[in-house]
Scaffold this active site. Structure first.
Site, PDB file in Angstrom:
ATOM      1  N   ALA A 163       0.814  -1.222   0.000  1.00 26.64           N
ATOM      2  CA  ALA A 163       0.000   0.000   0.000  1.00 26.64           C
ATOM      3  C   ALA A 163       0.844   1.267   0.000  1.00 26.64           C
ATOM      4  O   ALA A 163       0.318   2.362  -0.197  1.00 26.64           O
ATOM      5  CB  ALA A 163      -0.937   0.012   1.208  1.00 26.64           C
ATOM      6  N   GLY A 182      14.861  -3.328  -0.297  1.00 26.37           N
ATOM      7  CA  GLY A 182      15.156  -1.914  -0.491  1.00 26.37           C
ATOM      8  C   GLY A 182      14.900  -1.119   0.773  1.00 26.37           C
ATOM      9  O   GLY A 182      14.891   0.106   0.751  1.00 26.37           O
ATOM     10  N   ALA A 224      19.993  -3.379  -1.532  1.00 26.53           N
ATOM     11  CA  ALA A 224      20.599  -2.136  -1.992  1.00 26.53           C
ATOM     12  C   ALA A 224      19.929  -0.975  -1.270  1.00 26.53           C
ATOM     13  O   ALA A 224      18.716  -0.986  -1.049  1.00 26.53           O
ATOM     14  CB  ALA A 224      20.438  -1.978  -3.499  1.00 26.53           C
ATOM     15  N   HIS A 239      14.353  15.506   0.682  1.00 23.44           N
ATOM     16  CA  HIS A 239      13.337  14.487   0.418  1.00 23.44           C
ATOM     17  C   HIS A 239      11.951  15.076   0.624  1.00 23.44           C
ATOM     18  O   HIS A 239      11.783  16.126   1.232  1.00 23.44           O
ATOM     19  CB  HIS A 239      13.504  13.296   1.368  1.00 23.44           C
ATOM     20  N   LYS A 261       9.363  11.134   4.023  1.00 25.78           N
ATOM     21  CA  LYS A 261      10.563  10.300   4.153  1.00 25.78           C
ATOM     22  C   LYS A 261      10.765   9.927   5.617  1.00 25.78           C
ATOM     23  O   LYS A 261      10.836  10.791   6.483  1.00 25.78           O
ATOM     24  CB  LYS A 261      11.780  11.062   3.609  1.00 25.78           C
TER      25      LYS A 261
END
Length: 193
Positions: A10, A98, A122, A155, A159
């Protein structure tokens, strides 16, 4: 056909991951997982991601869909990612991570799974950012001792982790002699939004 599950379905990245799986050849969405408290449980994942009805409903539990996928894409939170890794390891699944904001201890726990299962991790999946990492490492090697470095990032206001995993990865590529300050493998940071 590789069956893919998306954790955090979501969220902004979860929706983008569903879109990417739907657009990719040789992949199909097998499961989509949201928080157990989400009001979206039972909704169609494709409709949520804006790609049309896929017939895959949002689940509040990875365990309940463990047989519906081969690889999990996880862009959630450190605690959820580590729980998902343990479940994937127990069930012979692969995982692409991620998630950022991991403490050094959480990162060590994540790294411990690499011997037990296929793991891709990563701090940023962008080709451009990973090219920047490579160029930054080359610059650090060529430029020598006479440089001071600041990593400044901006950002969106949603964030969660700051400094970001990308900024932390960049700092780890720089020689300490360049003036990048580490405290427990983290930067001294000023958070301004």
């Amino acid at each position: 056909m590789i069956r893919v599950a998306v954790a955090g379905a979501a969220g902004r990245m979860g929706k983008a991951n569903i879109q990417a799986v739907e657009a990719a050849d040789g992949m199909q969405l097998g499961a989509a997982i949201v928080s157990p408290q989400s009001s979206l449980i039972g909704a169609d994942a494709g409709e949520l991601a804006g790609v049309g009805k896929l017939g895959v409903t949002l689940s509040g539990s990875l365990e309940s869909v463990i047989n519906d996928f081969d690889v999990l894409i996880d862009f959630t939170s450190p605690q959820v990612t580590l729980q998902n890794m343990a479940l994937c390891a127990e069930n012979g699944k692969r995982i692409v991570i991620g998630t950022t904001g991991l403490t050094p201890e959480e990162r060590a726990e994540l790294d411990s799974y690499a011997d037990k299962m296929p793991v891709v991790f990563a701090s940023n999946m962008s080709v451009g950012v990973n090219l920047s990492f490579k160029l930054l490492a080359m610059a650090a090697k060529v430029l020598g001792d006479d440089y001071d470095v600041e990593i400044i990032e901006t950002h969106h206001h949603h964030k969660v982790d700051s400094p970001s995993g990308t900024a932390l990865s960049m700092g780890k590529l720089l020689p300490v002699r360049w003036g990048v300050i580490y405290v427990n493998v983290r930067f001294m940071a000023v958070k301004v939004r």
